[in-house]
Scaffold this motif. Structure first.
Motif: not given
Lengths: 309, 296
Positions: B160-166
Protein backbone atom coordinates in the motif's frame (compact mmCIF):
# COMPACT_ATOMS: atom_id res chain seq x y z
CA UNK A 1 -8.57 -59.34 49.91
CA UNK A 2 -11.03 -61.96 48.79
CA UNK A 3 -11.38 -62.02 45.02
CA UNK A 4 -15.06 -61.30 45.45
CA UNK A 5 -14.43 -58.06 47.30
CA UNK A 6 -14.06 -55.31 44.70
CA UNK A 7 -14.08 -52.35 47.06
CA UNK A 8 -12.86 -52.22 50.62
CA UNK A 9 -12.27 -49.35 52.99
CA UNK A 10 -10.40 -50.08 56.20
CA UNK A 11 -10.42 -47.67 59.11
CA UNK A 12 -10.82 -44.55 57.01
CA UNK A 13 -10.52 -41.44 59.13
CA UNK A 14 -10.82 -37.84 57.98
CA UNK A 15 -10.91 -34.67 60.00
CA UNK A 16 -11.69 -31.20 58.69
CA UNK A 17 -10.42 -29.06 61.54
CA UNK A 18 -12.50 -29.93 64.58
CA UNK A 19 -15.04 -31.85 62.50
CA UNK A 20 -14.59 -35.60 62.37
CA UNK A 21 -16.06 -36.32 58.95
CA UNK A 22 -15.15 -40.01 58.82
CA UNK A 23 -14.38 -42.11 61.84
CA UNK A 24 -12.89 -45.53 61.09
CA UNK A 25 -15.22 -46.34 58.22
CA UNK A 26 -15.03 -49.98 57.07
CA UNK A 27 -17.04 -50.90 54.02
CA UNK A 28 -16.87 -53.91 51.72
CA UNK A 29 -18.55 -54.28 48.38
CA UNK A 30 -18.46 -57.66 46.69
CA UNK A 31 -18.82 -58.58 43.06
CA UNK A 32 -22.48 -58.64 42.02
CA UNK A 33 -23.61 -56.87 45.17
CA UNK A 34 -25.35 -53.52 45.67
CA UNK A 35 -24.44 -51.85 48.95
CA UNK A 36 -26.38 -48.80 50.10
CA UNK A 37 -24.53 -46.04 51.91
CA UNK A 38 -27.06 -44.17 53.99
CA UNK A 39 -26.84 -41.21 56.27
CA UNK A 40 -28.32 -37.78 56.82
CA UNK A 41 -26.79 -34.72 55.18
CA UNK A 42 -23.28 -34.14 56.49
CA UNK A 43 -22.98 -37.69 57.83
CA UNK A 44 -19.74 -38.26 55.91
CA UNK A 45 -20.94 -40.23 52.87
CA UNK A 46 -19.39 -37.95 50.27
CA UNK A 47 -16.18 -37.64 52.29
CA UNK A 48 -15.92 -41.43 52.36
CA UNK A 49 -16.49 -41.60 48.61
CA UNK A 50 -13.97 -38.78 48.12
CA UNK A 51 -11.36 -40.81 50.00
CA UNK A 52 -12.06 -43.89 47.89
CA UNK A 53 -11.51 -41.78 44.76
CA UNK A 54 -8.36 -40.13 46.08
CA UNK A 55 -10.01 -36.71 46.00
CA UNK A 56 -9.82 -36.40 49.78
CA UNK A 57 -6.70 -37.52 51.61
CA UNK A 58 -7.49 -39.76 54.58
CA UNK A 59 -5.83 -39.04 57.91
CA UNK A 60 -5.76 -42.78 58.53
CA UNK A 61 -6.92 -45.99 56.92
CA UNK A 62 -6.95 -47.12 53.33
CA UNK A 63 -9.19 -47.78 50.40
CA UNK A 64 -8.70 -50.62 47.95
CA UNK A 65 -10.31 -51.19 44.58
CA UNK A 66 -10.01 -54.68 43.15
CA UNK A 67 -7.14 -55.34 45.53
CA UNK A 68 -5.20 -52.17 44.65
CA UNK A 69 -4.55 -49.55 47.29
CA UNK A 70 -5.87 -46.26 45.93
CA UNK A 71 -3.14 -44.24 47.68
CA UNK A 72 -0.34 -46.39 46.25
CA UNK A 73 -1.63 -47.60 42.88
CA UNK A 74 -4.10 -44.83 42.09
CA UNK A 75 -4.12 -45.24 38.33
CA UNK A 76 -4.54 -49.01 38.42
CA UNK A 77 -7.16 -48.87 41.16
CA UNK A 78 -9.31 -46.20 39.54
CA UNK A 79 -9.07 -47.92 36.16
CA UNK A 80 -11.42 -50.55 37.64
CA UNK A 81 -13.79 -48.02 39.13
CA UNK A 82 -16.48 -45.75 37.74
CA UNK A 83 -17.84 -43.02 39.96
CA UNK A 84 -20.66 -40.56 39.70
CA UNK A 85 -20.42 -37.83 42.30
CA UNK A 86 -23.34 -36.08 43.94
CA UNK A 87 -22.88 -33.00 41.77
CA UNK A 88 -22.30 -34.19 38.23
CA UNK A 89 -19.67 -31.99 36.64
CA UNK A 90 -18.91 -31.97 32.96
CA UNK A 91 -17.44 -29.46 30.52
CA UNK A 92 -20.38 -27.20 29.69
CA UNK A 93 -19.15 -26.20 26.23
CA UNK A 94 -19.05 -29.81 25.06
CA UNK A 95 -22.00 -31.93 24.00
CA UNK A 96 -22.94 -34.99 26.01
CA UNK A 97 -21.19 -37.20 23.50
CA UNK A 98 -18.07 -35.03 23.40
CA UNK A 99 -17.89 -35.11 27.19
CA UNK A 100 -17.87 -38.89 27.12
CA UNK A 101 -15.30 -38.93 24.32
CA UNK A 102 -13.06 -36.58 26.34
CA UNK A 103 -13.34 -38.84 29.39
CA UNK A 104 -12.84 -41.97 27.28
CA UNK A 105 -9.67 -40.42 25.83
CA UNK A 106 -8.50 -39.73 29.36
CA UNK A 107 -9.23 -43.34 30.35
CA UNK A 108 -7.65 -44.85 27.27
CA UNK A 109 -8.02 -48.51 26.33
CA UNK A 110 -11.25 -49.34 24.55
CA UNK A 111 -13.33 -46.85 26.51
CA UNK A 112 -14.04 -44.83 23.36
CA UNK A 113 -15.85 -47.79 21.80
CA UNK A 114 -18.39 -47.71 24.64
CA UNK A 115 -19.47 -44.10 24.18
CA UNK A 116 -22.31 -44.62 21.73
CA UNK A 117 -23.64 -47.89 23.23
CA UNK A 118 -23.68 -46.20 26.65
CA UNK A 119 -25.55 -43.18 25.34
CA UNK A 120 -28.18 -45.54 23.97
CA UNK A 121 -28.29 -47.59 27.14
CA UNK A 122 -28.81 -44.56 29.33
CA UNK A 123 -31.45 -43.04 27.04
CA UNK A 124 -29.44 -40.00 25.95
CA UNK A 125 -28.75 -40.91 22.33
CA UNK A 126 -31.27 -38.36 21.03
CA UNK A 127 -29.69 -35.50 22.96
CA UNK A 128 -26.08 -36.62 22.69
CA UNK A 129 -25.34 -33.77 20.30
CA UNK A 130 -26.65 -31.04 22.62
CA UNK A 131 -24.33 -28.99 24.79
CA UNK A 132 -24.10 -30.19 28.39
CA UNK A 133 -25.04 -26.73 29.61
CA UNK A 134 -28.50 -27.17 28.03
CA UNK A 135 -29.18 -30.45 29.84
CA UNK A 136 -31.84 -30.80 32.52
CA UNK A 137 -30.83 -32.15 35.93
CA UNK A 138 -32.14 -35.57 34.98
CA UNK A 139 -30.13 -35.64 31.75
CA UNK A 140 -27.02 -34.61 33.65
CA UNK A 141 -27.55 -37.49 36.03
CA UNK A 142 -27.91 -39.90 33.13
CA UNK A 143 -24.71 -38.64 31.55
CA UNK A 144 -23.00 -39.03 34.91
CA UNK A 145 -24.11 -42.64 35.11
CA UNK A 146 -22.96 -43.28 31.53
CA UNK A 147 -19.53 -41.87 32.39
CA UNK A 148 -19.15 -44.37 35.24
CA UNK A 149 -19.41 -47.26 32.81
CA UNK A 150 -16.77 -46.04 30.34
CA UNK A 151 -13.94 -48.09 31.88
CA UNK A 152 -16.05 -51.27 32.11
CA UNK A 153 -15.59 -51.07 35.88
CA UNK A 154 -15.48 -53.81 38.47
CA UNK A 155 -17.08 -51.43 40.93
CA UNK A 156 -19.40 -48.49 40.43
CA UNK A 157 -19.99 -45.72 42.94
CA UNK A 158 -23.19 -43.77 42.52
CA UNK A 159 -23.78 -40.78 44.78
CA UNK A 160 -27.45 -39.79 44.66
CA UNK A 161 -27.99 -41.04 41.09
CA UNK A 162 -31.76 -40.49 41.17
CA UNK A 163 -31.53 -36.78 42.02
CA UNK A 164 -33.75 -34.82 39.65
CA UNK A 165 -35.23 -37.84 37.97
CA UNK A 166 -38.97 -38.35 37.58
CA UNK A 167 -40.53 -41.58 38.92
CA UNK A 168 -40.08 -43.36 35.61
CA UNK A 169 -36.45 -42.24 35.50
CA UNK A 170 -35.93 -43.41 39.07
CA UNK A 171 -37.28 -46.82 38.16
CA UNK A 172 -34.92 -46.99 35.15
CA UNK A 173 -32.00 -46.21 37.44
CA UNK A 174 -33.13 -48.93 39.85
CA UNK A 175 -33.25 -51.41 37.01
CA UNK A 176 -29.88 -50.27 35.75
CA UNK A 177 -28.29 -50.66 39.17
CA UNK A 178 -29.64 -54.21 39.42
CA UNK A 179 -28.36 -54.90 35.89
CA UNK A 180 -24.91 -53.71 36.89
CA UNK A 181 -24.93 -56.14 39.80
CA UNK A 182 -26.18 -58.93 37.55
CA UNK A 183 -23.25 -58.23 35.22
CA UNK A 184 -20.97 -59.00 38.16
CA UNK A 185 -20.06 -55.47 39.16
CA UNK A 186 -20.12 -54.26 42.73
CA UNK A 187 -22.17 -51.13 43.32
CA UNK A 188 -21.90 -48.66 46.19
CA UNK A 189 -25.04 -46.55 46.15
CA UNK A 190 -25.31 -43.45 48.31
CA UNK A 191 -28.85 -42.17 48.39
CA UNK A 192 -31.39 -40.27 50.41
CA UNK A 193 -34.21 -42.18 48.75
CA UNK A 194 -34.60 -44.95 51.31
CA UNK A 195 -37.41 -46.65 49.46
CA UNK A 196 -35.09 -46.78 46.47
CA UNK A 197 -32.32 -48.29 48.56
CA UNK A 198 -34.68 -50.81 50.12
CA UNK A 199 -35.73 -52.00 46.67
CA UNK A 200 -32.32 -52.27 45.10
CA UNK A 201 -29.67 -52.91 47.77
CA UNK A 202 -28.47 -56.22 49.12
CA UNK A 203 -26.82 -54.64 52.12
CA UNK A 204 -26.77 -51.20 53.68
CA UNK A 205 -24.30 -49.24 55.76
CA UNK A 206 -25.73 -46.42 57.85
CA UNK A 207 -23.38 -43.59 58.80
CA UNK A 208 -23.96 -40.77 61.20
CA UNK A 209 -21.45 -38.14 62.31
CA UNK A 210 -18.80 -39.98 60.32
CA UNK A 211 -19.30 -43.33 62.10
CA UNK A 212 -20.98 -46.49 60.93
CA UNK A 213 -23.95 -46.95 63.25
CA UNK A 214 -25.51 -49.95 61.53
CA UNK A 215 -24.61 -52.36 58.76
CA UNK A 216 -26.14 -55.51 57.35
CA UNK A 217 -28.75 -56.80 54.97
CA UNK A 218 -32.05 -54.93 54.77
CA UNK A 219 -33.66 -57.79 56.70
CA UNK A 220 -31.01 -57.63 59.40
CA UNK A 221 -31.28 -53.88 59.69
CA UNK A 222 -35.07 -53.79 59.88
CA UNK A 223 -35.46 -56.86 62.05
CA UNK A 224 -34.70 -54.91 65.18
CA UNK A 225 -37.29 -52.39 64.11
CA UNK A 226 -40.35 -54.69 64.11
CA UNK A 227 -43.27 -53.96 66.45
CA UNK A 228 -46.78 -55.03 67.35
CA UNK A 229 -50.02 -53.08 67.68
CA UNK A 230 -52.03 -54.72 70.46
CA UNK A 231 -55.68 -53.88 71.14
CA UNK A 232 -56.55 -54.68 74.73
CA UNK A 233 -59.02 -53.29 77.32
CA UNK A 234 -56.75 -52.84 80.37
CA UNK A 235 -53.76 -51.14 78.79
CA UNK A 236 -51.87 -50.38 82.02
CA UNK A 237 -51.92 -53.97 83.25
CA UNK A 238 -51.13 -55.28 79.82
CA UNK A 239 -48.13 -52.97 79.53
CA UNK A 240 -46.87 -54.15 82.89
CA UNK A 241 -47.23 -57.79 81.86
CA UNK A 242 -45.47 -57.31 78.53
CA UNK A 243 -42.48 -55.34 79.81
CA UNK A 244 -41.08 -58.50 81.39
CA UNK A 245 -41.25 -60.60 78.24
CA UNK A 246 -37.90 -61.55 76.72
CA UNK A 247 -37.20 -59.67 73.46
CA UNK A 248 -39.47 -56.75 74.23
CA UNK A 249 -37.58 -53.49 73.85
CA UNK A 250 -40.26 -50.92 74.57
CA UNK A 251 -43.98 -50.70 75.36
CA UNK A 252 -46.01 -47.55 74.67
CA UNK A 253 -49.65 -46.79 75.38
CA UNK A 254 -51.71 -45.67 72.41
CA UNK A 255 -55.33 -44.64 71.99
CA UNK A 256 -56.65 -48.11 71.34
CA UNK A 257 -54.10 -50.19 73.18
CA UNK A 258 -50.36 -50.69 73.08
CA UNK A 259 -47.47 -50.45 70.72
CA UNK A 260 -44.78 -52.97 71.57
CA UNK A 261 -41.29 -52.96 70.04
CA UNK A 262 -40.16 -56.58 69.78
CA UNK A 263 -38.57 -59.03 67.37
CA UNK A 264 -40.91 -60.41 64.69
CA UNK A 265 -40.96 -63.91 66.23
CA UNK A 266 -42.22 -62.72 69.63
CA UNK A 267 -45.96 -62.59 68.81
CA UNK A 268 -46.96 -65.80 70.54
CA UNK A 269 -44.90 -64.88 73.62
CA UNK A 270 -46.71 -61.60 73.89
CA UNK A 271 -50.05 -63.38 73.58
CA UNK A 272 -49.07 -65.92 76.25
CA UNK A 273 -47.94 -63.19 78.65
CA UNK A 274 -51.28 -61.44 78.29
CA UNK A 275 -53.24 -64.66 78.84
CA UNK A 276 -51.09 -65.51 81.88
CA UNK A 277 -52.02 -62.10 83.26
CA UNK A 278 -55.71 -62.83 82.64
CA UNK A 279 -55.93 -60.39 79.78
CA UNK A 280 -57.31 -61.13 76.33
CA UNK A 281 -56.26 -59.06 73.35
CA UNK A 282 -58.81 -58.49 70.64
CA UNK A 283 -55.98 -58.00 68.13
CA UNK A 284 -52.22 -58.53 67.96
CA UNK A 285 -51.00 -57.05 64.67
CA UNK A 286 -47.32 -57.44 63.72
CA UNK A 287 -45.77 -54.49 61.93
CA UNK A 288 -42.44 -54.67 60.10
CA UNK A 289 -40.81 -51.25 60.13
CA UNK A 290 -39.56 -49.95 56.81
CA UNK A 291 -35.94 -49.03 56.24
CA UNK A 292 -37.05 -45.42 56.52
CA UNK A 293 -38.51 -46.01 60.01
CA UNK A 294 -35.36 -47.76 61.12
CA UNK A 295 -33.09 -45.15 59.52
CA UNK A 296 -34.88 -42.29 61.26
CA UNK A 297 -34.87 -44.15 64.55
CA UNK A 298 -31.16 -44.97 64.26
CA UNK A 299 -30.02 -41.53 63.21
CA UNK A 300 -32.20 -39.71 65.76
CA UNK A 301 -30.90 -41.95 68.51
CA UNK A 302 -27.36 -41.20 67.40
CA UNK A 303 -28.05 -37.48 67.16
CA UNK A 304 -29.27 -37.46 70.74
CA UNK A 305 -26.14 -39.25 71.88
CA UNK A 306 -23.00 -37.35 72.83
CA UNK A 307 -21.27 -35.75 69.82
CA UNK A 308 -18.26 -37.50 68.34
CA UNK A 309 -14.92 -36.41 69.75
CA UNK B 1 0.85 -38.39 29.81
CA UNK B 2 -0.23 -38.45 26.18
CA UNK B 3 -3.81 -39.57 26.92
CA UNK B 4 -4.53 -36.66 29.26
CA UNK B 5 -2.92 -34.25 26.80
CA UNK B 6 -5.01 -35.59 23.92
CA UNK B 7 -8.14 -35.24 26.03
CA UNK B 8 -7.14 -31.72 27.02
CA UNK B 9 -6.50 -30.65 23.44
CA UNK B 10 -9.78 -32.25 22.36
CA UNK B 11 -11.61 -30.03 24.87
CA UNK B 12 -9.50 -26.99 24.14
CA UNK B 13 -10.26 -27.12 20.42
CA UNK B 14 -13.96 -26.92 21.24
CA UNK B 15 -13.82 -23.77 23.36
CA UNK B 16 -14.73 -20.44 21.82
CA UNK B 17 -12.11 -18.70 23.90
CA UNK B 18 -9.36 -20.67 22.20
CA UNK B 19 -10.29 -19.32 18.79
CA UNK B 20 -11.28 -15.85 19.96
CA UNK B 21 -7.82 -15.19 21.44
CA UNK B 22 -6.12 -16.46 18.28
CA UNK B 23 -8.49 -14.40 16.13
CA UNK B 24 -7.72 -11.34 18.23
CA UNK B 25 -3.97 -11.56 17.79
CA UNK B 26 -4.33 -12.02 14.02
CA UNK B 27 -6.87 -9.19 13.73
CA UNK B 28 -4.92 -6.85 15.99
CA UNK B 29 -1.68 -7.48 14.10
CA UNK B 30 -3.35 -6.37 10.87
CA UNK B 31 -5.12 -3.49 12.62
CA UNK B 32 -1.92 -2.13 14.17
CA UNK B 33 0.01 -2.25 10.92
CA UNK B 34 -2.83 -0.61 9.03
CA UNK B 35 -3.39 2.04 11.70
CA UNK B 36 0.29 2.95 11.81
CA UNK B 37 0.38 3.28 8.04
CA UNK B 38 -2.83 5.33 7.82
CA UNK B 39 -1.87 7.56 10.72
CA UNK B 40 1.71 8.27 9.61
CA UNK B 41 0.66 8.68 6.00
CA UNK B 42 -1.95 11.27 6.96
CA UNK B 43 0.61 13.22 8.99
CA UNK B 44 3.08 13.11 6.11
CA UNK B 45 0.52 14.52 3.66
CA UNK B 46 -0.33 17.33 6.04
CA UNK B 47 3.34 18.21 6.42
CA UNK B 48 4.01 17.98 2.69
CA UNK B 49 1.00 20.16 1.84
CA UNK B 50 2.08 22.71 4.45
CA UNK B 51 -1.24 22.53 6.26
CA UNK B 52 0.10 20.82 9.39
CA UNK B 53 -0.43 22.74 12.65
CA UNK B 54 2.75 24.49 13.89
CA UNK B 55 3.06 22.21 16.94
CA UNK B 56 3.34 19.17 14.61
CA UNK B 57 6.61 20.54 13.28
CA UNK B 58 9.58 20.03 15.56
CA UNK B 59 12.54 22.36 16.10
CA UNK B 60 14.26 20.85 13.07
CA UNK B 61 11.65 22.17 10.71
CA UNK B 62 9.29 20.51 8.25
CA UNK B 63 11.96 18.55 6.42
CA UNK B 64 13.26 16.97 9.61
CA UNK B 65 9.71 16.09 10.70
CA UNK B 66 9.00 14.50 7.33
CA UNK B 67 12.27 12.56 7.50
CA UNK B 68 11.40 11.28 10.98
CA UNK B 69 7.93 10.15 9.95
CA UNK B 70 9.30 8.45 6.83
CA UNK B 71 11.85 6.59 8.93
CA UNK B 72 9.15 5.47 11.34
CA UNK B 73 6.97 4.33 8.48
CA UNK B 74 9.82 2.14 7.28
CA UNK B 75 9.19 -0.06 10.32
CA UNK B 76 6.23 -1.67 8.57
CA UNK B 77 8.56 -3.18 5.94
CA UNK B 78 9.18 -6.96 6.06
CA UNK B 79 12.82 -6.55 7.04
CA UNK B 80 11.69 -5.05 10.37
CA UNK B 81 9.34 -7.89 11.31
CA UNK B 82 11.82 -9.48 13.77
CA UNK B 83 11.79 -6.18 15.67
CA UNK B 84 8.49 -4.46 15.14
CA UNK B 85 6.14 -7.32 14.22
CA UNK B 86 7.35 -9.73 16.87
CA UNK B 87 7.33 -7.05 19.57
CA UNK B 88 3.70 -6.40 18.69
CA UNK B 89 2.89 -10.07 19.28
CA UNK B 90 4.92 -10.05 22.49
CA UNK B 91 3.08 -7.02 23.85
CA UNK B 92 -0.35 -8.43 23.06
CA UNK B 93 0.57 -11.96 24.04
CA UNK B 94 1.59 -11.48 27.66
CA UNK B 95 -1.77 -9.96 28.57
CA UNK B 96 -3.85 -12.30 26.43
CA UNK B 97 -2.05 -15.42 27.61
CA UNK B 98 -2.40 -14.44 31.27
CA UNK B 99 -6.15 -14.21 30.67
CA UNK B 100 -6.17 -17.46 28.73
CA UNK B 101 -4.05 -19.45 31.19
CA UNK B 102 -5.96 -18.35 34.27
CA UNK B 103 -9.21 -19.26 32.55
CA UNK B 104 -7.77 -22.53 31.25
CA UNK B 105 -6.90 -23.60 34.80
CA UNK B 106 -9.56 -21.81 36.85
CA UNK B 107 -12.58 -23.07 34.93
CA UNK B 108 -11.75 -26.64 35.93
CA UNK B 109 -12.36 -25.59 39.54
CA UNK B 110 -15.41 -23.48 38.70
CA UNK B 111 -17.07 -26.17 36.59
CA UNK B 112 -16.13 -28.89 39.06
CA UNK B 113 -14.52 -30.84 36.23
CA UNK B 114 -11.29 -31.18 38.21
CA UNK B 115 -13.19 -33.72 40.34
CA UNK B 116 -14.42 -35.50 37.22
CA UNK B 117 -10.90 -35.74 35.80
CA UNK B 118 -9.32 -36.89 39.05
CA UNK B 119 -12.09 -39.42 39.65
CA UNK B 120 -11.28 -40.82 36.19
CA UNK B 121 -7.81 -41.77 37.36
CA UNK B 122 -5.83 -38.65 36.49
CA UNK B 123 -3.31 -37.78 39.19
CA UNK B 124 -2.93 -34.22 40.44
CA UNK B 125 0.54 -34.04 38.92
CA UNK B 126 -0.75 -35.25 35.55
CA UNK B 127 -3.57 -32.74 35.72
CA UNK B 128 -1.20 -29.84 36.31
CA UNK B 129 1.34 -31.04 33.76
CA UNK B 130 -1.37 -31.47 31.14
CA UNK B 131 -2.79 -28.02 31.76
CA UNK B 132 0.61 -26.35 31.60
CA UNK B 133 1.76 -28.31 28.57
CA UNK B 134 -1.42 -27.48 26.66
CA UNK B 135 -1.10 -23.79 27.63
CA UNK B 136 2.54 -23.80 26.45
CA UNK B 137 1.54 -25.39 23.14
CA UNK B 138 -1.16 -22.80 22.82
CA UNK B 139 1.38 -20.01 23.47
CA UNK B 140 3.50 -21.44 20.68
CA UNK B 141 0.54 -21.53 18.30
CA UNK B 142 -0.37 -18.00 19.39
CA UNK B 143 3.14 -16.80 18.58
CA UNK B 144 3.27 -18.58 15.24
CA UNK B 145 -0.09 -17.23 14.13
CA UNK B 146 0.63 -13.76 15.49
CA UNK B 147 3.97 -13.55 13.73
CA UNK B 148 2.47 -14.98 10.53
CA UNK B 149 -0.23 -12.32 10.69
CA UNK B 150 2.43 -9.65 11.24
CA UNK B 151 4.30 -10.92 8.16
CA UNK B 152 1.13 -10.83 6.07
CA UNK B 153 0.19 -7.40 7.41
CA UNK B 154 3.69 -6.11 6.70
CA UNK B 155 3.51 -7.26 3.07
CA UNK B 156 0.04 -5.76 2.68
CA UNK B 157 0.93 -2.37 4.16
CA UNK B 158 4.30 -2.24 2.41
CA UNK B 159 2.50 -2.72 -0.91
CA UNK B 160 0.00 0.00 0.00
CA UNK B 161 2.85 2.34 0.92
CA UNK B 162 4.72 1.54 -2.26
CA UNK B 163 7.68 0.06 -0.38
CA UNK B 164 9.45 -3.00 -1.62
CA UNK B 165 8.52 -6.31 -0.01
CA UNK B 166 12.04 -7.68 0.03
CA UNK B 167 14.25 -8.13 3.07
CA UNK B 168 12.27 -10.83 4.85
CA UNK B 169 14.71 -12.64 7.16
CA UNK B 170 13.00 -15.87 8.15
CA UNK B 171 15.84 -17.02 10.39
CA UNK B 172 15.68 -13.82 12.45
CA UNK B 173 11.91 -14.00 12.64
CA UNK B 174 11.99 -17.59 13.90
CA UNK B 175 14.65 -16.73 16.46
CA UNK B 176 12.69 -13.73 17.75
CA UNK B 177 9.50 -15.81 17.75
CA UNK B 178 11.10 -18.54 19.83
CA UNK B 179 12.38 -16.07 22.38
CA UNK B 180 9.00 -14.38 22.54
CA UNK B 181 7.18 -17.69 23.04
CA UNK B 182 9.62 -18.63 25.81
CA UNK B 183 9.12 -15.26 27.49
CA UNK B 184 5.36 -16.03 27.72
CA UNK B 185 5.96 -19.10 29.87
CA UNK B 186 6.58 -17.41 33.25
CA UNK B 187 3.35 -15.46 32.82
CA UNK B 188 1.47 -18.65 31.95
CA UNK B 189 2.94 -20.34 35.03
CA UNK B 190 2.12 -17.33 37.21
CA UNK B 191 -1.50 -17.10 36.07
CA UNK B 192 -1.95 -20.87 36.44
CA UNK B 193 -0.47 -20.83 39.95
CA UNK B 194 -2.79 -18.05 41.09
CA UNK B 195 -5.78 -19.85 39.54
CA UNK B 196 -4.85 -23.03 41.47
CA UNK B 197 -4.32 -21.07 44.66
CA UNK B 198 -7.61 -19.19 44.39
CA UNK B 199 -9.55 -21.95 42.58
CA UNK B 200 -10.89 -19.21 40.35
CA UNK B 201 -10.36 -17.91 36.82
CA UNK B 202 -11.29 -14.36 37.77
CA UNK B 203 -8.77 -14.15 40.58
CA UNK B 204 -6.11 -15.67 38.36
CA UNK B 205 -6.75 -13.13 35.61
CA UNK B 206 -6.95 -10.14 37.96
CA UNK B 207 -3.92 -11.02 40.07
CA UNK B 208 -1.93 -12.12 37.02
CA UNK B 209 -2.50 -8.82 35.23
CA UNK B 210 -1.84 -6.73 38.33
CA UNK B 211 1.45 -8.52 38.92
CA UNK B 212 2.36 -8.22 35.23
CA UNK B 213 1.91 -4.44 35.15
CA UNK B 214 2.93 -3.67 38.74
CA UNK B 215 6.16 -5.66 38.64
CA UNK B 216 7.35 -3.76 35.59
CA UNK B 217 6.52 -0.38 37.17
CA UNK B 218 8.08 -1.26 40.52
CA UNK B 219 11.29 -2.41 38.88
CA UNK B 220 11.50 0.81 36.84
CA UNK B 221 10.97 2.89 39.98
CA UNK B 222 13.56 0.89 41.83
CA UNK B 223 16.15 1.57 39.16
CA UNK B 224 15.17 5.23 38.92
CA UNK B 225 15.69 5.53 42.66
CA UNK B 226 19.14 3.94 42.59
CA UNK B 227 20.82 2.30 39.62
CA UNK B 228 22.51 -0.20 41.96
CA UNK B 229 19.08 -1.73 42.53
CA UNK B 230 19.22 -3.04 38.97
CA UNK B 231 20.81 -6.16 40.45
CA UNK B 232 17.55 -6.81 42.29
CA UNK B 233 15.39 -5.77 39.33
CA UNK B 234 17.32 -8.15 37.11
CA UNK B 235 16.02 -11.01 39.23
CA UNK B 236 12.42 -10.12 38.38
CA UNK B 237 10.43 -11.14 35.35
CA UNK B 238 9.83 -8.00 33.30
CA UNK B 239 13.46 -6.99 32.68
CA UNK B 240 14.40 -10.50 31.71
CA UNK B 241 11.46 -10.69 29.34
CA UNK B 242 12.58 -7.36 27.84
CA UNK B 243 16.07 -8.74 27.49
CA UNK B 244 14.88 -11.78 25.58
CA UNK B 245 12.95 -9.61 23.14
CA UNK B 246 15.34 -6.66 23.21
CA UNK B 247 15.69 -6.17 19.43
CA UNK B 248 11.99 -5.59 19.22
CA UNK B 249 11.90 -3.33 22.26
CA UNK B 250 14.54 -1.04 20.79
CA UNK B 251 12.75 -0.58 17.53
CA UNK B 252 9.32 -0.24 19.09
CA UNK B 253 10.58 2.85 20.82
CA UNK B 254 11.16 1.58 24.35
CA UNK B 255 14.52 1.98 25.94
CA UNK B 256 16.33 -1.30 25.87
CA UNK B 257 19.09 0.10 28.04
CA UNK B 258 16.49 1.05 30.60
CA UNK B 259 17.63 4.48 31.75
CA UNK B 260 21.25 3.69 31.21
CA UNK B 261 21.16 0.42 33.10
CA UNK B 262 21.84 -2.52 30.80
CA UNK B 263 19.35 -5.36 30.71
CA UNK B 264 20.61 -8.80 31.73
CA UNK B 265 22.18 -10.76 28.91
CA UNK B 266 19.87 -13.17 27.16
CA UNK B 267 21.40 -16.32 28.60
CA UNK B 268 20.98 -15.03 32.12
CA UNK B 269 17.47 -13.82 31.28
CA UNK B 270 16.46 -17.25 30.05
CA UNK B 271 17.86 -18.82 33.21
CA UNK B 272 16.11 -16.40 35.57
CA UNK B 273 12.81 -16.90 33.75
CA UNK B 274 13.29 -20.66 33.97
CA UNK B 275 13.72 -20.32 37.73
CA UNK B 276 10.48 -18.32 37.96
CA UNK B 277 8.68 -20.96 35.90
CA UNK B 278 9.93 -23.69 38.24
CA UNK B 279 8.90 -21.67 41.30
CA UNK B 280 5.36 -21.01 40.05
CA UNK B 281 4.83 -24.56 38.82
CA UNK B 282 6.29 -25.99 42.03
CA UNK B 283 4.04 -23.86 44.21
CA UNK B 284 1.01 -24.76 42.12
CA UNK B 285 1.85 -28.46 42.43
CA UNK B 286 2.40 -28.25 46.19
CA UNK B 287 -0.93 -26.48 46.66
CA UNK B 288 -2.80 -28.90 44.44
CA UNK B 289 -1.13 -31.96 45.95
CA UNK B 290 -2.16 -31.16 49.50
CA UNK B 291 -5.64 -29.87 48.73
CA UNK B 292 -8.72 -31.98 49.34
CA UNK B 293 -11.04 -31.77 46.37
CA UNK B 294 -14.44 -31.54 48.00
CA UNK B 295 -17.81 -30.42 46.71
CA UNK B 296 -17.53 -27.03 48.40
Amino acid sequence: MSEDVVLRTSGLVKRFGALLASDHVDIEVRRGEVVGLLGPNGAGKSTTIGMVLGLVRPDAGRAEVAGKDVAVHRGEALAKLGAMLEVTSFWPHLTGRQNLVALATLRGGDAATRVDPLLRRIGLADRAGSKFRTYSLGMRQRLGIASTLLPDPAVVILDEPANGLDPAGQREIRELVRELATEGRGVLLASHLLHEVELVCDRVVVVQKGRIIAAGTIAEITRGGSSYDIVVADKERAAEALRGVEGVRDVRLTGSGLEVDAAPDRGHELNRALVDAGLYASAIVPRQNSLEDVFIELTEKESNAAPAA
Amino acid sequence: MLRPLRSELYRLRRRWMTWIVLGLVVGLAFAFYELIYVSLNAQLRLLESGSAPPNAVGPGGVDAAIKQLEDTLQQVRPEHIPDFGVSLVAGLGAVMLIVFSASHMGTEFGWGTLRTSLASGLSRGQFLATKLASAALYALLFTVLGVAAAVAASFLVSSQAGFGTSGLDVEKIVSAGWRTAYAFLPYIALASFIAVLSRSSGAGIAAGLVIYFAESIVMQLLISFNKDYATIANLGISRNVSSLSRISVTVAGSNAQNAGVPLPDQGQAALVLAVWIVIFVGLAFLRLRTRDITLS
